[in-house]
Design an enzyme around this catalytic site. Structure first.
Site, short mmCIF file in Angstrom:
data_model
loop_
_atom_site.label_atom_id
_atom_site.label_comp_id
_atom_site.label_asym_id
_atom_site.label_seq_id
_atom_site.Cartn_x
_atom_site.Cartn_y
_atom_site.Cartn_z
N HIS A 109 0.86 -1.19 0.00
CA HIS A 109 0.00 0.00 0.00
C HIS A 109 0.90 1.25 0.00
CE1 HIS A 109 -4.12 1.46 0.40
NE2 HIS A 109 -3.65 2.43 1.17
N THR A 145 -2.59 2.46 -4.81
CA THR A 145 -2.73 2.97 -3.45
C THR A 145 -3.54 4.27 -3.45
OG1 THR A 145 -0.56 2.03 -2.92
CG2 THR A 145 -1.45 3.71 -1.42
N GLU A 146 -4.61 4.30 -2.66
CA GLU A 146 -5.45 5.50 -2.51
C GLU A 146 -5.95 6.04 -3.85
OE1 GLU A 146 -6.31 6.26 0.49
OE2 GLU A 146 -4.90 4.91 1.47
N LEU A 147 -6.12 5.14 -4.82
CA LEU A 147 -6.60 5.49 -6.17
C LEU A 147 -5.69 6.50 -6.87
CD1 LEU A 147 -10.51 5.63 -5.94
CD2 LEU A 147 -9.03 3.69 -6.47
N TRP A 299 -7.94 9.78 -4.16
CA TRP A 299 -9.29 9.95 -3.62
C TRP A 299 -9.26 10.64 -2.25
CZ3 TRP A 299 -11.85 4.56 -2.22
CH2 TRP A 299 -11.14 3.93 -1.21
#
Length: 541
Positions: A109, A145-147, A299
């Site tokens: 991540h 990771t985190e879009l 995001w």
């Protein structure tokens, strides 16, 4: 029918223990075992287990009509294996239904896609293999990771074989466009993008239990009404959420599980939507247009950019220092170092250093185990310093070992050379005579063979030198050649086309587009003329 695409992110970091300056060089275990275990077991009991149980119930109730997707970070899976194996088993049960798609992401991540693409690819491959081993699915859809996404990241991901990518439907990227369509990469037509509908997603993820929100309480009927308000021509509503929304961020007492339990039935009853996984959505709908994203988006926060993790001096210094060690880590090839390398890349560590205390300050404080971002930075840099000392020690040991091996090899080589030198002098003249004789025989054989050839074909072109090819091209008509190359193999084309003059190449490109089909009589006639010229070139003395 139109589609609702439910995607859930599942992630937990390995949180660091308090690590002081005087621990460096003494203590090489960096993690708060108690905190990691207690948080995982708490979230498992409040969120993961009841949510998975509910998802399984909905799948059994509605069958193929209800489908969902997950990405589970490698760090989260490792914590399931250590602290909550029953959660991993419940995800395996969901996988067996065939109604769940598992996506791939970076194993740790991490933010590797913003620093080192080789490291990024390594982690994606590691994660993809873990998903396939555990859930029996080879991922075909990617979410970073985190879009986090940009055109460049999309190109790298496409090069790894993934043609479907999830990202944020950021306002500053979409402008007047709607996120409720399939889009495509700005210059790679076969790469499809699914964009999060941030308003409808965040209504559930962040505003569901907010009593100051004008739309509180959020009922299923109200939410389904919003879905029906979407224009009929819009294809898909992408609801992308943290899985911890159910039970952890929004407690069970808020009614979040009741909302989720009732939602599919109301959707089927009152709308023309069904539920589809990302890979099903892109198979069902064609992209409406390309979308250009030159700078990375995510995001996170109101800005939907990278400032949750990078941008202030603390974050940037820690990030750059971490990734400056990548080559050394690769050289070390040590299991313990690679484990820590993965854990220290987790984006959460940089999130804890964020100094944004405005619109998103409450969110950052909620997830931050440190009293302040400055303490998060100091603690992380202490750990990273010890990690770097270990890397340097390991590399030095490898260097010393390699030096000893090189010395041994050098000594062995000297002895071998000395032993062979006498034999080499003795046999050199014999070898030289043999090679000379063989070369003369080969040359004579080749001349005899080609001089005796009576029939020539296009395939013989691949045996010709570039100089001969250019001579041939001077003697043939470009239009006739174009007809012949329409039916020729790639090896022949690849030999001829690069040797064309600029003028001939332009004429060829134009004719190649204009000539849709070659008549058999024309092909035979033009092919025969070219093969005659080919014969003349080979027999020319």
């Amino acid at each position: 029918m139109r589609s609702i695409c439910f995607y859930f992110q599942v992630h937990q970091p390995f949180r660091l223990k308090t690590y002081r300056f005087f621990d460096m060089g003494v203590d090489h275990f960096y993690y708060d075992e108690y905190l990691n275990r207690s948080i995982m077991q708490r979230v498992a009991a409040k969120s993961y287990l009841p949510a998975n149980k509910l998802m399984l119930e909905l799948i059994k109730k509605y069958g193929d009509k209800f489908r969902v997707s997950y990405s589970i970070s490698g760090n989260a899976i490792e914590q399931f294996q250590r602290y909550a194996p029953e959660v991993l088993e419940s995800f395996k049960e969901l996988a067996k239904t065939g109604n769940v798609e598992f996506l791939t992401e970076t194993y740790a991540h991490s933010l590797a896609s913003l620093s080192n693409m080789d490291e990024f690819k390594r982690q994606v491959e590691q994660h993809s293999q873990m998903v396939e081993d555990l859930f029996g699915q080879k991922p075909v859809t990617f979410r970073n990771t985190e879009l986090i996404y940009s055109d460049a990241i999309g190109e790298t991901v496409a090069g790894m074989g993934y043609k479907t990518i999830l990202t944020e439907g950021a306002k500053h990227v979409l402008g007047w466009k709607s996120p409720n369509y399939v889009y495509k990469h700005s210059y790679l037509d076969d790469v499809k993008l699914l964009l999060k509908n941030y308003r409808l997603s965040d209504d559930i993820a962040f505003r569901f239990s907010d009593q100051s929100w004008a739309e509180w309480p959020l009922t299923v009927d109200k939410y389904v009404g919003w879905l029906n308000d979407i224009e009929d021509k819009q294809q898909v509503v992408n609801l992308f959420l943290d899985y911890e929304t159910f039970g952890e961020h929004q407690w069970a007492e808020s009614g979040i599980f009741d909302f989720l339990r009732a939602l599919p039935g109301k959707v089927f009853e009152l709308t023309d939507f069904n539920f589809s996984t990302p890979s099903e959505v892109v198979a069902k709908y064609e992209p409406i247009s390309e979308i250009h994203i030159p700078n990375p988006i995510s995001w996170a926060d109101e800005e939907r950019d990278l400032t949750a993790w990078l941008g202030n001096e603390l974050q940037d210094e820690a990030f750059e220092k971490l990734y400056s060690n990548r080559e050394k880590v690769e050289i070390c090839d040590d299991v313990d170092i690679m484990r820590d390398w993965n854990y220290l890349q987790t984006s959460d560590h940089f999130y804890y250093m964020c100094t944004k205390w405005f619109s998103d300050g409450d969110v950052h404080r909620y997830f931050n185990p440190y009293p302040s971002p400055y303490e998060a930075f100091i603690n992380y840099m202490n750990v990273l310093s010890d990690f770097m000392i270990r890397i340097d020690d390991k590399c030095k040991a490898i260097d010393d070992s390699m030096k000893d091996k090189v010395d041994e090899l050098a000594q062995s080589a000297k002895e071998t050379i000395k032993d062979l030198s006498g034999k080499a002098e003795q046999t050199f003249d014999e070898v030289k005579d043999t090679l000379k004789e063989g070369a003369e025989k080969t040359k004579a054989k080749a001349e005899e063979t080609w001089d005796g050839v009576k029939d020539y074909s296009l395939d013989d072109i691949v045996k010709m030198s570039n100089a001969k090819i250019k001579q041939l091209l001077k003697k043939v008509d470009v239009e006739e050649l174009t007809h012949v190359l329409k039916e020729a193999g790639d090896d022949v084309k690849n030999k001829i086309i690069p040797n064309m003059t600029k003028t001939a190449k332009e004429q060829y490109d134009k004719l190649e587009k204009e000539i849709k089909k070659v008549k058999k009589t024309d092909f035979k006639k033009y092919k025969s003329k070219i093969e005659d010229e080919l014969k003349n070139l080979w027999n020319k003395k």
